[in-house]
Every structure is written in C-alpha cells, then in structure tokens.
Design an enzyme around this catalytic site. Structure first.
Site, PDB file in Angstrom:
ATOM      1  N   ARG A  15       4.929  -6.977  11.311  1.00  0.00           N
ATOM      2  CA  ARG A  15       6.293  -7.852  10.871  1.00  0.00           C
ATOM      3  C   ARG A  15       6.374  -7.438   9.295  1.00  0.00           C
ATOM      4  NH1 ARG A  15       3.382 -13.874  10.957  1.00  0.00           N
ATOM      5  NH2 ARG A  15       2.859 -13.659   8.544  1.00  0.00           N
ATOM      6  N   ASP A  59      -8.377  -6.105  13.137  1.00  0.00           N
ATOM      7  CA  ASP A  59      -8.789  -7.183  11.896  1.00  0.00           C
ATOM      8  C   ASP A  59      -9.239  -6.119  11.075  1.00  0.00           C
ATOM      9  OD1 ASP A  59      -9.558  -8.780   9.920  1.00  0.00           O
ATOM     10  OD2 ASP A  59     -10.537  -9.957  11.365  1.00  0.00           O
ATOM     11  N   VAL A  60      -8.483  -6.055   9.614  1.00  0.00           N
ATOM     12  CA  VAL A  60      -8.951  -5.327   8.608  1.00  0.00           C
ATOM     13  C   VAL A  60     -10.199  -5.518   7.861  1.00  0.00           C
ATOM     14  CG1 VAL A  60      -6.648  -4.224   8.018  1.00  0.00           C
ATOM     15  CG2 VAL A  60      -7.540  -6.243   6.697  1.00  0.00           C
ATOM     16  N   ASN A  86      -1.223  -2.466   3.553  1.00  0.00           N
ATOM     17  CA  ASN A  86      -0.386  -3.827   3.336  1.00  0.00           C
ATOM     18  C   ASN A  86      -0.619  -5.015   3.855  1.00  0.00           C
ATOM     19  OD1 ASN A  86       2.853  -4.694   3.607  1.00  0.00           O
ATOM     20  ND2 ASN A  86       1.991  -5.129   5.727  1.00  0.00           N
ATOM     21  N   SER A 138       0.893  -6.691  -5.928  1.00  0.00           N
ATOM     22  CA  SER A 138       1.712  -7.736  -6.162  1.00  0.00           C
ATOM     23  C   SER A 138       2.054  -7.786  -7.623  1.00  0.00           C
ATOM     24  CB  SER A 138       1.436  -9.022  -5.562  1.00  0.00           C
ATOM     25  OG  SER A 138       2.235 -10.121  -5.977  1.00  0.00           O
ATOM     26  N   TYR A 151      -5.141 -15.365  -4.556  1.00  0.00           N
ATOM     27  CA  TYR A 151      -4.134 -14.404  -4.201  1.00  0.00           C
ATOM     28  C   TYR A 151      -3.974 -13.103  -5.554  1.00  0.00           C
ATOM     29  CZ  TYR A 151       0.141 -11.974  -2.690  1.00  0.00           C
ATOM     30  OH  TYR A 151       0.974 -11.103  -2.260  1.00  0.00           O
ATOM     31  N   ALA A 153      -6.108 -12.872  -7.784  1.00  0.00           N
ATOM     32  CA  ALA A 153      -7.281 -12.012  -8.191  1.00  0.00           C
ATOM     33  C   ALA A 153      -7.379 -10.880  -7.223  1.00  0.00           C
ATOM     34  CB  ALA A 153      -8.492 -12.917  -7.934  1.00  0.00           C
ATOM     35  N   LYS A 155      -5.060  -9.180  -5.803  1.00  0.00           N
ATOM     36  CA  LYS A 155      -4.309  -8.025  -6.027  1.00  0.00           C
ATOM     37  C   LYS A 155      -4.424  -7.325  -7.305  1.00  0.00           C
ATOM     38  CE  LYS A 155      -1.491  -8.682  -2.221  1.00  0.00           C
ATOM     39  NZ  LYS A 155      -1.614  -7.858  -1.218  1.00  0.00           N
ATOM     40  N   ILE A 184       9.887 -11.081  -2.135  1.00  0.00           N
ATOM     41  CA  ILE A 184      10.583 -10.407  -1.192  1.00  0.00           C
ATOM     42  C   ILE A 184      10.698 -11.016  -0.023  1.00  0.00           C
ATOM     43  CG2 ILE A 184      10.263  -8.384   0.319  1.00  0.00           C
ATOM     44  CD1 ILE A 184      10.363  -7.294  -2.617  1.00  0.00           C
TER      45      ILE A 184
HETATM   46  P1  NAD Z   1       3.855 -11.153   6.247  1.00  0.00           P
HETATM   47  O1  NAD Z   1       2.971 -12.415   6.286  1.00  0.00           O
HETATM   48  O2  NAD Z   1       5.020 -11.354   6.961  1.00  0.00           O
HETATM   49  O3  NAD Z   1       2.957 -10.037   7.041  1.00  0.00           O
HETATM   50  C1  NAD Z   1       1.801  -9.812   6.738  1.00  0.00           C
HETATM   51  C2  NAD Z   1       1.084  -9.031   8.002  1.00  0.00           C
HETATM   52  O4  NAD Z   1      -0.358  -8.972   7.785  1.00  0.00           O
HETATM   53  C3  NAD Z   1       1.098 -10.134   9.393  1.00  0.00           C
HETATM   54  O5  NAD Z   1       1.780  -9.392  10.588  1.00  0.00           O
HETATM   55  C4  NAD Z   1      -0.281 -10.379   9.633  1.00  0.00           C
HETATM   56  O6  NAD Z   1      -0.402 -10.635  10.946  1.00  0.00           O
HETATM   57  C5  NAD Z   1      -1.022  -9.270   9.063  1.00  0.00           C
HETATM   58  N1  NAD Z   1      -2.394  -9.646   8.922  1.00  0.00           N
HETATM   59  C6  NAD Z   1      -2.825 -10.785   8.294  1.00  0.00           C
HETATM   60  N2  NAD Z   1      -4.352 -10.684   8.220  1.00  0.00           N
HETATM   61  C7  NAD Z   1      -4.693  -9.472   8.847  1.00  0.00           C
HETATM   62  C8  NAD Z   1      -6.025  -8.909   9.137  1.00  0.00           C
HETATM   63  N3  NAD Z   1      -6.997  -9.460   8.862  1.00  0.00           N
HETATM   64  N4  NAD Z   1      -5.859  -7.612   9.772  1.00  0.00           N
HETATM   65  C9  NAD Z   1      -4.613  -6.944  10.010  1.00  0.00           C
HETATM   66  N5  NAD Z   1      -3.726  -7.422   9.709  1.00  0.00           N
HETATM   67  C10 NAD Z   1      -3.452  -8.820   9.163  1.00  0.00           C
HETATM   68  O7  NAD Z   1       3.699 -10.593   4.829  1.00  0.00           O
HETATM   69  P2  NAD Z   1       4.694  -9.764   3.895  1.00  0.00           P
HETATM   70  O8  NAD Z   1       5.306 -10.463   2.968  1.00  0.00           O
HETATM   71  O9  NAD Z   1       5.176  -8.742   4.757  1.00  0.00           O
HETATM   72  O10 NAD Z   1       3.495  -9.012   3.143  1.00  0.00           O
HETATM   73  C11 NAD Z   1       3.182  -7.790   3.135  1.00  0.00           C
HETATM   74  C12 NAD Z   1       2.292  -7.313   2.037  1.00  0.00           C
HETATM   75  O11 NAD Z   1       2.935  -7.468   0.903  1.00  0.00           O
HETATM   76  C13 NAD Z   1       1.015  -8.257   1.811  1.00  0.00           C
HETATM   77  O12 NAD Z   1       0.052  -7.565   1.233  1.00  0.00           O
HETATM   78  C14 NAD Z   1       1.487  -9.038   0.603  1.00  0.00           C
HETATM   79  O13 NAD Z   1       0.555  -9.607   0.006  1.00  0.00           O
HETATM   80  C15 NAD Z   1       2.316  -7.993  -0.066  1.00  0.00           C
HETATM   81  N6  NAD Z   1       3.347  -8.909  -0.863  1.00  0.00           N
HETATM   82  C16 NAD Z   1       4.461  -9.500  -0.451  1.00  0.00           C
HETATM   83  C17 NAD Z   1       5.434 -10.060  -1.317  1.00  0.00           C
HETATM   84  C18 NAD Z   1       6.488 -10.726  -0.853  1.00  0.00           C
HETATM   85  O14 NAD Z   1       7.155 -11.451  -1.498  1.00  0.00           O
HETATM   86  N7  NAD Z   1       6.660 -10.862   0.361  1.00  0.00           N
HETATM   87  C19 NAD Z   1       5.220  -9.849  -2.647  1.00  0.00           C
HETATM   88  C20 NAD Z   1       4.187  -9.047  -3.276  1.00  0.00           C
HETATM   89  C21 NAD Z   1       3.187  -8.670  -2.445  1.00  0.00           C
END
Ligand code: NAD
Length: 243
Positions: A15, A59-60, A86, A138, A151, A153, A155, A184
């Site tokens: 997602r 699971d990463v 990601n 981030s 978070y 730390a 990133k 985002i």
């Molecule tokens: P989201 O929560 O919609 O999606 C994150 C996905 O990661 C989910 O599908 C979840 O199931 C998966 N995930 C979680 N733990 C996992 C694991 N152990 N192994 C494999 N998959 C796992 O979040 P998003 O907003 O789409 O964020 C994606 C990336 O972008 C993240 O790294 C987040 O930190 C970064 N980010 C997001 C924003 C924002 O504003 N949304 C801003 C800066 C950075």
C-alpha cells in the site's frame, strides 16, 4: 522511462508510497516484486499491477525471510536491477514517554531491515556488476521532529547507510541514493493528529500535501539511466517544507 527486462523489488509495497512505486515500475515495463509483511495486501497489490507482479510475503527484519525473498526472486525472475527500501513504520510519542520497544521496533524495521535487504541485494548486484538501490528516508531524518526521536533517528541512520553503501558499491556499478519525502498523504500520515498535520501543511511552499506518486517519480529518476552519475545523495521531495 523504460524499465523493460529489469526486475524491481520494492519493500513495504502492499500500500501507500511502496504500492505507487510498484505501479510506476510495472507501467514502465519492469518485472515487479511486491514484498510486504502483510500477506493479504501482497496478494491484492500483486494482482492489480499491470502485467502482474510476483508477490512475496516477507518481514524485512528477518534474515531468513529476506534471504528467501531474494532466492525466490532469482529463481523466478533471474536478476535484481532495482531495490527500493520503502518498508517503514512510526511509533510516535515524546521521548520521555517512549517505551524501549517503540524505539527497538522502529529502528529494527526502518534501519536494520534496510541493511538486511541491501546486504542480500548487493550480493546479487555485485555479480551482475550493476544495480540501483533507493532508500526511502524522510525530511525528519535531516531536521529531527518532536515526538519522533525513534523515527527521525532511523531515517537519519538510513542516510548514513545510503552514503556508506554508495562508497562500498560504486566500483561494482551499483548506485545507492535516498529520497527524503516531506508530508505525503498515506495511511501513515492519516494516523497523525489534525493539528500536527495542519502545522506541517502551513509550511509547505507548494500549497498541497504530497502524493505517493510524487515520491515514485523521484525514485524512478534515481533508478533510471538518467541518474547513472548520481550516488550517495539525498533527494528531498517535500514541496518546499524544509526550505
Ligand atoms: P504505509 O504505512 O502506508 O506503508 C508502509 C508499508 O510497509 C505497509 O504496507 C506495511 O505493511 C509495510 N511494512 C511494515 N513493516 C514491515 C516489515 N517489517 N516488513 C515488510 N513490510 C513492512 O506508509 P507510507 O506512508 O507508504 O510510507 C512508506 C515509506 O515512506 C516509509 O518508509 C515511511 O517512513 C516513508 N515516509 C513516509 C512519509 C509520509 O508522509 N507518508 C514521509 C516520509 C517518509
């Protein structure tokens, strides 16, 4: 952009931003591997991609599952050209209230997970003598943020991992870069309190929240031939939030 005959593995792609990145690679002709801890989400995401995708639950934070992810990718698709680290989570609270497990979990998934995936992928890419790794950091990894010590730390650590792995892998034809998104709209930010969201948005010069596709565009660029002379860099995609 044409990614025909290339294989792109995107973690956390059931997602949000990961799924947007996966969609764009699929449209550009790549064979895409959807990888996520959410097994149902993996199947649904893989089924909706143009041309189909390989869906692998992983699971990463698990060495065994990351090894199996790349073993299966190699068995079914034969190569790995692009990896996007990601997968990420938040467990926000002020530091004095932050539990040790909130710290450990965020660092484990966001930072250690990226290390494990990078290590496994770079073994394959080194043999190919080519590859592109893009880490989703981030802006708070650059600026810090109250309530996000864990978070931020993780990133910031990911930026250190990006630069170190860029130095280790450049001679083998592999580039490693980071994208630092601002605010985002995804499920991650939907969980934020409205007041915190408004505070962020007031500071965004381009007067709207970012979309997952805004981030996917930057990832595609860094993974493309157009970025072949760029490595160890952080590309901020935040609509001017941190200017
Ligand atoms: P989201 O929560 O919609 O999606 C994150 C996905 O990661 C989910 O599908 C979840 O199931 C998966 N995930 C979680 N733990 C996992 C694991 N152990 N192994 C494999 N998959 C796992 O979040 P998003 O907003 O789409 O964020 C994606 C990336 O972008 C993240 O790294 C987040 O930190 C970064 N980010 C997001 C924003 C924002 O504003 N949304 C801003 C800066 C950075």
């Amino acid at each position: 952009m044409d990614f025909s005959n290339q294989v792109a593995v995107i973690t956390g792609s059931a997602r949000g931003i990961g799924l947007a990145i996966a969609r764009r690679f699929a449209v550009a002709g790549a064979k895409v591997v959807i990888c996520d801890i959410d097994e149902t989400g993996v199947a649904e995401a893989a089924a909706q991609l143009s041309g189909g995708a390989l869906g692998i639950k992983a699971d990463v934070t698990s060495v065994d599952e990351v090894t199996a992810l790349f073993d299966q990718t190699m068995k079914e698709l034969g190569r790995v050209d692009v990896v996007v680290n990601n997968a990420g989570i938040t467990r926000d609270t002020l530091m004095l209230r932050m539990k040790e497990e909130d710290w450990d979990m965020v660092l484990d998934i966001n930072l250690k997970g990226s290390f494990l995936v990078t290590k496994a992928a770079s073994r394959i890419m080194m043999k190919q003598r080519s590859g592109r790794i893009v880490n989703i950091s981030s802006v708070v990894g650059l600026t810090g943020n109250a309530g996000q010590a864990n978070y931020s730390a993780s990133k910031a650590g990911l930026i250190g991992l990006t630069k170190s792995s860029a130095k280790e892998l450049a001679a083998r034809g592999i580039t490693v870069n980071a994208v630092a998104p601002g605010f985002i709209e995804t499920e991650m930010t939907r969980a934020m309190p409205d007041a915190a969201k408004e505070e962020f948005l007031k500071q965004v010069l381009i007067n709207r929240p970012g979309t997952p596709d805004d981030i996917a565009s930057a990832v595609m660029f860094l993974a493309s031939d157009m970025a072949s002379y760029i490595t160890g860099q952080v590309l901020i995609v935040d609509g001017g939030l941190t200017v």
